[in-house]
Every structure is written in structure tokens, then in C-alpha cells.
Design an enzyme around this catalytic site. Structure first.
Site: not given
Ligand code: ASP
Length: 347
Positions: A16, A169, A280-281
Site C-alpha cells: 500500500t 502477526t 495454539t489458535q
Molecule cells: N494489500 C496490501 C498489501 O499487503 C495491504 C498493505 O500493504 O497494507 O500489499
């Protein structure tokens, strides 16, 4: 202390941060680096050198793959001696996977490698991309009083937080604070100053060379348990042609249904050599299979504990260990110990 003679290599893979809006569809699409640079005059004001390496074409990180992880690794290896640190611009969607994979691929890392990106493109007024990128570059150029890098680790930097990459994560699709490191303290927090959490940062052996372990075996799968999961669904996963490893996402401290036919299916797969890792979840906390009878059953048939590892890191680690050519017993052993600080083993 920023080293004014430092040289940092900025590797642009997409995400992004450099995207622009397609006027017809309204969707964000990857765009070239000149657009990003035009929107980031701040880079020129840094008082150390920043060179760039561009991946063409830049991608949405949903298209990330082990082959591209290997390419990123090669760019770092080819430029390792020429730079003090590396910053990788990457989409946030699969950043935790890439951070986990690179964190395990790069052995005895002695320089900072920092992944960052943004939730809003740099062309947007409210972008989070500028702060993320500038601070990541500064951290990559930061040295201690003796001239050693402050963070010789593979990290993720997002929204004021520096985290060990293989502990991260993505937890939020909207917020600028999109990442967390649930089971390991942050390595630094950036406010007016960057406050490093020194005692949690790895210290490499500077007398040893860095090693790049590129081999990976992708014959792995993640199986997330849920109440009502059918034996057919379990069988279909276990019967994937060539399957060598399975990450079993279990409940709580590592529990699964106790149904004999389910346990039997898992045991059959383990007996034919599939490495099965219990993760674990839960976002926080650790697998401890001995706590409940349901967990003990898994332990008895040879499922190994992933302790508090994330699924992303477990998957990357399994791909790398299976690719290393080690015998299954050694892969099993290594999956249960920490190689690069990716897990906390409970005694
Ligand atoms: N869809 C984008 C990507 O992972 C989301 C981002 O960059 O925040 O390339």
C-alpha cells in the site's frame, strides 16, 4: 546514535505504501518507485546515504511467495558487505510471513533488516507511511557507542513499534497499529526518542559469518481445528500429495478433539513421516500439551509442541527445516527449540 557515514539499502517490493488509486475501479494498485520517491522528499533530508533496490513489478503482498522471499534474501546477501542496514518496503497483509521466513532464512545476522509498510499510501495526506519509513531507516542506521548496530535483527517496524519479525502477526485490518508481537516484548518504541529495549535484542556472534539458508520445501499445510470439523476435511489435508509437514492450529494450550478416528488419522500421517506441529489458535500464551487429556493424546502420537510460536513463524520454520535436508527426527527436534528467538520453550 545515527551513524552519518551509514549506508542503508532500501528494498521496495510493493504494498500500500507505494500504491495509487485506479480512477476507474477505485481499487488501490501497486505503482512504481518514482511515485513513492516523489511523495517522500524527506528521504533526501536524512543525513546518511540511502540507496534503493526495486522489485519490478511491485506487488500487493497477497502475491508474496517463497520464491520472492528467496529473491529478497539474495538482494541482501549480494549487498551485505556494502551496507550497514536494510529496510524492506512490503505490503502489510503478508508482512508477518515474510518477516518470519527471512528471520529464519538469515542465520547469524549482524546487521538490521527492517520490514515496514503502511496502511495508507504515501500519496494520501493522512498517510502513516512517512513516519514508518523514516524511522525504519533511522533505526537501520543506528549504532551503539562501540560502533555496532543497535538492532542486528530482522524486525518489523510499524506505528511506533519495533518488533522481532518472527514474533509478529497482523491483528488489525484498519488501524495504523496493525501489528503486534503477542509473546515477545517490543524491541523498541519510538516517541520523541527511540527507546530500545536492549535486553530483549539478540546479540550476534560478530566473529561468525552470516549465512543465508534458501532451501525451502512447500509441501506443508496449516489445519485449523473447529468444532464440527469433519473427518473428510482432516483426511483431505492429510492426503495432500507429497505432504511433509502440518501445522495443527489447536485450542487453548494445545488441545484437540479426542475422537479416536480423528486421533488415528493424525497418527497414521505421523507414522508415515509427516511432521506435525501443535500451535495454539490463541494470540497470547503457549502450547502445553500435558495440561489436559486431549492435549496429552496428541503428545503421545508424536505431535511436537510449537510452544508460543505464531502460525506464520511455524509455517516458515517448517518449510525451511524440511528444505534443509535434515532427517525427520532432527526436523522434529529443531521445531521444538528456538533457533532465532522465534519461540519461548517452557521447561
Ligand atoms: N494489500 C496490501 C498489501 O499487503 C495491504 C498493505 O500493504 O497494507 O500489499
Amino acid at each position: 546514535m545515527i551513524d552519518h557515514n551509514a549506508k542503508v539499502l532500501l528494498i521496495y517490493t510493493g504494498g500500500t505504501i507505494g500504491m495509487v488509486e485506479n480512477m476507474e475501479t477505485g481499487a488501490l494498485e501497486p505503482f512504481n518507485f518514482s511515485h513513492l520517491r516523489a511523495n517522500m522528499p524527506e528521504i533526501k533530508r536524512l543525513n546518511f546515504l540511502v540507496d534503493t533496490h526495486l522489485f519490478e513489478p511491485p506487488i500487493d503482498s497477497s502475491d508474496m511467495s517463497p520464491a520472492i522471499w528467496q529473491q529478497i534474501g539474495r538482494v541482501i546477501e549480494d549487498n551485505y558487505d556494502g551496507y550497514d542496514g536494510f529496510v524492506i518496503l512490503h505490503g502489510t497483509d503478508t508482512m508477518a510471513y515474510t518477516a518470519s521466513a527471512l528471520g529464519l532464512m538469515l542465520e547469524n545476522l549482524t546487521k538490521p533488516v527492517i520490514l515496514t509498510g503502511s496502511q495508507l499510501p504515501v500519496g494520501k495526506l493522512r498517510t502513516d507511511g512517512k513516519e514508518n519509513l523514516i524511522t525504519a531507516l533511522e533505526i537501520a542506521a543506528d549504532k551503539d557507542a562501540a560502533g555496532f548496530p543497535v538492532v542486528p535483527e530482522l524486525c518489523v517496524y510499524m506505528q511506533n513499534l519495533l518488533m522481532r519479525g518472527n514474533r509478529t502477526t497482523k491483528v488489525n485490518a484498519d488501524n495504523f497499529s496493525a501489528f503486534t508481537s503477542p509473546n515477545y516484548p517490543f524491541l523498541a518504541e519510538a516517541g520523541l526518542n527511540i527507546r530500545y529495549n536492549e535486553k530483549f535484542i539478540l546479540t550476534p556472534d560478530y566473529s561468525k559469518p552470516v549465512r543465508f539458508n534458501y532451501a525451502m520445501d512447500t509441501h506443508v499445510v496449516v489445519l485449523k481445528l473447529f468444532p464440527g470439523i469433519s473427518l473428510e476435511a482432516v483426511k483431505a489435508n492429510l492426503n495432500i500429495p507429497g505432504l511433509r509437514g502440518l501445522i495443527l492450529e489447536t485450542y487453548g494450550t494445545g488441545n484437540s478433539p479426542s475422537l479416536p478416528r480423528f486421533i488415528h488419522l493424525l497418527r497414521e500421517a505421523i507414522d508415515r513421516g509427516v511432521i506435525m506441529v501443535n500451535v495454539t489458535q490463541c494470540l497470547y500464551g503457549s502450547v502445553e500439551m500435558h495440561r489436559y487429556e486431549n492435549g496429552q493424546q496428541l503428545e503421545k502420537i508424536g505431535v511436537v509442541s510449537g510452544w508460543d510460536i505464531t502460525s506464520e513463524a511455524a509455517l516458515a520454520k517448517l518449510m525451511i527445516l524440511l528444505g534443509s535436508g535434515e532427517p525427520p527426527a532432527e526436523v522434529n527436534r529443531l521445531m521444538q527449540i528456538s533457533l532465532r528467538g522465534e519461540m519461548t520453550v517452557r521447561g
